[in-house]
Design a protein around this motif. Sequence first.
Motif, PDB file in Angstrom:
ATOM      1  N   LEU A  32     144.493  86.714 126.396  1.00 31.64           N
ATOM      2  CA  LEU A  32     145.254  86.811 127.648  1.00 31.64           C
ATOM      3  C   LEU A  32     146.325  85.717 127.699  1.00 31.64           C
ATOM      4  O   LEU A  32     146.537  85.086 128.741  1.00 31.64           O
ATOM      5  N   ALA A  33     146.955  85.476 126.560  1.00 29.92           N
ATOM      6  CA  ALA A  33     147.886  84.345 126.482  1.00 29.92           C
ATOM      7  C   ALA A  33     149.336  84.800 126.317  1.00 29.92           C
ATOM      8  O   ALA A  33     150.215  83.974 126.100  1.00 29.92           O
ATOM      9  N   GLN A  34     149.588  86.128 126.427  1.00 34.68           N
ATOM     10  CA  GLN A  34     150.954  86.598 126.175  1.00 34.68           C
ATOM     11  C   GLN A  34     151.964  86.066 127.186  1.00 34.68           C
ATOM     12  O   GLN A  34     153.035  85.588 126.816  1.00 34.68           O
ATOM     13  N   ASP A  35     151.592  86.137 128.480  1.00 37.69           N
ATOM     14  CA  ASP A  35     152.543  85.680 129.505  1.00 37.69           C
ATOM     15  C   ASP A  35     152.787  84.188 129.377  1.00 37.69           C
ATOM     16  O   ASP A  35     153.912  83.716 129.486  1.00 37.69           O
ATOM     17  N   LEU A  36     151.709  83.488 129.124  1.00 39.19           N
ATOM     18  CA  LEU A  36     151.794  82.041 128.965  1.00 39.19           C
ATOM     19  C   LEU A  36     152.809  81.692 127.870  1.00 39.19           C
ATOM     20  O   LEU A  36     153.675  80.834 128.034  1.00 39.19           O
ATOM     21  N   VAL A  37     152.736  82.400 126.735  1.00 47.76           N
ATOM     22  CA  VAL A  37     153.609  82.082 125.608  1.00 47.76           C
ATOM     23  C   VAL A  37     155.045  82.484 125.898  1.00 47.76           C
ATOM     24  O   VAL A  37     155.983  81.743 125.575  1.00 47.76           O
ATOM     25  N   SER A  38     155.227  83.631 126.574  1.00 51.04           N
ATOM     26  CA  SER A  38     156.621  84.042 126.807  1.00 51.04           C
ATOM     27  C   SER A  38     157.316  83.108 127.793  1.00 51.04           C
ATOM     28  O   SER A  38     158.536  83.033 127.812  1.00 51.04           O
ATOM     29  N   ASP A  39     156.547  82.365 128.589  1.00 47.82           N
ATOM     30  CA  ASP A  39     157.171  81.404 129.505  1.00 47.82           C
ATOM     31  C   ASP A  39     157.525  80.080 128.834  1.00 47.82           C
ATOM     32  O   ASP A  39     158.207  79.249 129.425  1.00 47.82           O
ATOM     33  N   LEU A  40     157.048  79.869 127.613  1.00 40.01           N
ATOM     34  CA  LEU A  40     157.299  78.578 126.950  1.00 40.01           C
ATOM     35  C   LEU A  40     158.718  78.533 126.385  1.00 40.01           C
ATOM     36  O   LEU A  40     159.257  79.565 125.968  1.00 40.01           O
TER      37      LEU A  40
END
Length: 608
Positions: free
Chosen positions: A479-487
Motif C-alpha cells: 500500500l505504498a504507491q501513493d506514498l511513493v508518487s508523492d516523493l
Amino acid sequence: MPASDTDSQGEPVPSWQERISAAVRTLAIIGRTRPGLTTGIAVLTVIAALLPPAALYVSKLLIDGVLAAIESGLEADRAAAMRWVVIEAIILAVLLIIRRWLAFQKARLHAELGFAVARLILDKANRFSLAKIELPRVQEMLIHAKQFAAARPYGLIMRGFDTLQALVTLISITALLAASAPWLIAVMLVAGLPAFIGNLRFSGDAYRFYTARSPQMRERNYLESLVTNEAAARERLHYGLGKPLMERFTDLFDGMHAGDRRLQGRQAIIGSALGVLGSAIFLGGKVWIVAVTIAGRFSLGQMTMLIGLLKQGQNAVNGLLGAFTGSYEDVLYVTRLFALLDLEEGRTQGRQIVGPIPGDGLRFEQVGFVYPGAPSPALRDVSFHLPPGTRLGLVGINGSGKTTLVKLAAGLYRPDTGRVLLDGLDLGEWEPAALANRIGVMFQPHVNYKLSVRDNVEAGLGLETLSPDAMDRALAAGLAQDLVSDLPAGIDTRLSKRFAEGVELSGGQWQRLAMARAHANEAADILILDEPTAALDAEAEAAFMARPLAPGRSLILISHRLSNLRSADQIILLEAGQVAEAGDHESLMAQGGSYAAMFELQADAYRT
Ligand code: ADP
C-alpha cells in the motif's frame, strides 16, 4: 609497591610470543594484499637505519682528513677532506629523501591496512549466524574491532618496523665500536638498562589499567551517544536528561582519570630517576672517550664518531625497548581482533534446494528454543502445519514467543529440540539462498534503510534490480504507491534527512515500505508478517487485510488486533512459549478460553 586497584583488575599482560604472533599475523594481512608496499618499507627502513652510523663514520674520516690537511698543507689531503664533505652531504641528503619517502609509503600502508582490516571484520560479521551475532560478547568484539580498525594494526606494524630499524642501527654501531672501543658496547647497553627496567615495570601496569577500564570506556561512549544521538533527543529534551547525563559523564571521567593521574605520577618520578641513571652511565662513557683522546690514543675524528655512536646507540636501545614494551593498546586490540576473526561462525550450510515432499509446506514438530543464557525456553513443544494456500494467525501477549517463532520459521535460528521442516526437509539442510527464496518475511522490528525507496524494496530480493512492473506490484502489496508518487524523486528518493535532499518518513510509511520489501520476492510461497499493521492507520489496515492471498501462497500473520485474524484457517495462541489454544476463530470463540476473552475485550473497546 602496594597492590593498587588497577593491579587486581584488567587482563594479564600478553606474553612476548603473543605479541610477536599478533604482529606477524597483522603483517600477513597487509603482506597478502600489498606485498610490494610492505617489502619496500622494510628495505627503506633498513637503509635508513644504516645511514646515520655511516654518516658518523664519514664525519670521522672528514675530521681526521681536515686535521691531516692542516698538518701537511698538501693539496691532495685538502682534496681528500673536501671529498668526505661531499660524501657526508650525499648521505644526509639520501637519508632525508628516504625518510620523506618512507613517511609517504607509511601513510599509504595506514590507509590500505585500515581498509583490509575493516574488510576482514565485515566479512566475518557477514558470516555469523543470527544467534551468534546477537551474543553480547560478539557485539562488543565487533564494535571494538570496528572502532580502531585503522589505527591499532598500523601502530603495531610500525612498532615492528621501529624494532627492525633499531636492531639494524645497533648492529652497525656495534660493528663500528668493536673496531676501536669494544667495551663501549657494554656502556651503550648498560646505559639503556634503567629505561628497560622502567619500561617493563610500567607497561604491565599501564596495560592492566587500560584493560580494566574498558567497561568505563563503553559506559562513556554510551553516555555520549545518549546526548548526541538524534533518536534520543526527544526524551532528553522533554525529560531534562541533559544535565544529569553530563553529571554522570563528569563523574565517570573523574573516576577514570584519578587512576590515570596516579599511574602517570608514579611513572614520571621513577622514570626520571631511571633516566638520570642512564644518562650518568652514558656520561661516564663520554668522559672516558675524552680522557683517552687527550692521552693521545684516539684521534679527534675517532672521538667525535665514538661520542656520536654512543648517543645513537643509546637512542636505538631505547627505541628498541620502547617498541617492544610499549604498544600494549595495539597488542590488546590486535589480539582481540584475531580472537574475533577466529570465532566459530555458528552457521551450517545446507545444500538441498528441494524437499522430498514438494507442496507439503511448513511444519513445526515439537519445537523448543532457548536463548543463550536465558533462564527458561522462549518456545516449548510448538507444533503446527501450514499447508500451501492457508493462513495461520499467531496471537499472544508481549514476550510469549511470537517473534522467536518467526526467526525459527525463516531458518535464522536452529531449534534446540524438535524440527522445522519445509516440504519435508529440515531447514538446516536447505541451501540458505534457496530457503530464503521460498520465504518472504516482514520482521518486527523491521529495518528502515536510510537509502533510496528502491533500495528499501529491492533489499527484499538481495538488492537485485526489480522490473518496473514487479516494483509496482511490491509497492501495491505494501500500500505504498501513493506514498511513493508523492516523493520528490519517486522511488529514487533518498530517505532520511541525514542526507542532502533526503526525506523523512513517518512510522506508518516506513512500515508500508517494509511490507513492500516482504513482497519483493514474488517467488516466495510463504509469507510471514510480524505485526505488519501496528503502525498503520485503520483504513490502511482494513485495505491490507482485504487483499486476497496469491494462489498457492501461505501466510503467517502476527497481530495484536484479533479482528485481523478472523479469516485465518487456524489461529495459535502462544502463552510463555507454548501453544495454549489452537483452532479457527469460531472454534476458539466456542472454547471460551483466553482467545475468546481477548477478542471480547477488543470488540468491547470498539463498541464503546
Ligand atoms: P513476542 O514476539 O511474543 O513479544 P519474543 O519472541 O520476542 O516474544 O520473546 C520471547 C522471549 O524470549 C521473551 O521472554 C524475551 O525476553 C526473550 N527474547 C527475545 N529475544 C531475545 C534475544 N535476542 N535474546 C534473549 N532473549 C530473547
